[in-house]
Enzyme design. Sequence first.
Site, PDB file in Angstrom:
ATOM      1  N   HIS A 132       0.838  -1.198   0.000  1.00  0.00           N
ATOM      2  CA  HIS A 132       0.000   0.000   0.000  1.00  0.00           C
ATOM      3  C   HIS A 132       0.881   1.260   0.000  1.00  0.00           C
ATOM      4  O   HIS A 132       0.693   2.162  -0.818  1.00  0.00           O
ATOM      5  CB  HIS A 132      -0.898  -0.039   1.245  1.00  0.00           C
ATOM      6  CG  HIS A 132      -1.767   1.136   1.445  1.00  0.00           C
ATOM      7  ND1 HIS A 132      -3.125   1.097   1.201  1.00  0.00           N
ATOM      8  CD2 HIS A 132      -1.513   2.390   1.906  1.00  0.00           C
ATOM      9  CE1 HIS A 132      -3.647   2.271   1.486  1.00  0.00           C
ATOM     10  NE2 HIS A 132      -2.692   3.079   1.926  1.00  0.00           N
ATOM     11  N   GLU A 133       1.829   1.310   0.910  1.00  0.00           N
ATOM     12  CA  GLU A 133       2.689   2.487   1.030  1.00  0.00           C
ATOM     13  C   GLU A 133       3.610   2.641  -0.177  1.00  0.00           C
ATOM     14  O   GLU A 133       3.825   3.754  -0.668  1.00  0.00           O
ATOM     15  CB  GLU A 133       3.492   2.443   2.334  1.00  0.00           C
ATOM     16  CG  GLU A 133       2.654   2.482   3.594  1.00  0.00           C
ATOM     17  CD  GLU A 133       1.759   3.721   3.727  1.00  0.00           C
ATOM     18  OE1 GLU A 133       2.050   4.775   3.118  1.00  0.00           O
ATOM     19  OE2 GLU A 133       0.749   3.630   4.454  1.00  0.00           O
ATOM     20  N   HIS A 162       1.641   4.212  -3.072  1.00  0.00           N
ATOM     21  CA  HIS A 162       1.550   5.675  -2.950  1.00  0.00           C
ATOM     22  C   HIS A 162       2.852   6.327  -3.414  1.00  0.00           C
ATOM     23  O   HIS A 162       2.851   7.274  -4.193  1.00  0.00           O
ATOM     24  CB  HIS A 162       1.325   6.087  -1.489  1.00  0.00           C
ATOM     25  CG  HIS A 162      -0.027   5.826  -0.947  1.00  0.00           C
ATOM     26  ND1 HIS A 162      -1.191   6.120  -1.616  1.00  0.00           N
ATOM     27  CD2 HIS A 162      -0.419   5.322   0.259  1.00  0.00           C
ATOM     28  CE1 HIS A 162      -2.232   5.803  -0.866  1.00  0.00           C
ATOM     29  NE2 HIS A 162      -1.780   5.308   0.288  1.00  0.00           N
TER      30      HIS A 162
END
Length: 191
Positions: free
Chosen positions: A44-45, A48
């Site tokens: 997820h990170e 981004h």
Amino acid sequence: MGFKKQELEDLIISFIVLTLVFSGFELTAIPYAALGIFTAFVFHEIAHRQVARRYGYYAIYKRWDTGIMLALFAGILNKLLGLRFIFAAVGAVQVYSLYAGWQDREIYGKISLAGPITNITVGIFALALLTLGKISGILGVSLYYTAHVNFLLALFNLLPIPPLDGYKVFRWNPGYWAVAIGVSFLFQSLL
């Protein structure tokens, strides 16, 4: 992907804390939690970060020490009192721009959507392997946990509350936000 030493350290510390909290500090659950957290939180990170960099922004993951302490404290309370509350705000990708233009709302919306879309994709993949492959045993539990944590993280992050991803996505495009939160809710409810 070019991780700096501090960024890698921040990701590892955040990953370890979340793994402990999601496992309920149970040794037998740590491997399942680690797989779920790695595919949900770390992917997820990184999503981004990579989308932000693709748009020319400087982006780096930074842990939030207060969030780390709150996550551990909530996890310990859960263990002692039999609660099921998980605090998972242990850090975030910080995005920096040398300029601010009219496209920022759209770009930040896309950067914010990248994390939950990654979670939804990984969750669907794990769920498909689990159900279509009729997998059971340790691998089945691992796939179930991976799907569960990914859908849960997507759903939570898509809440339209600042500073969560959902707030930025909703401000940019309510239609994309509705589809993303709807899909994550649907799949989370299937588990």
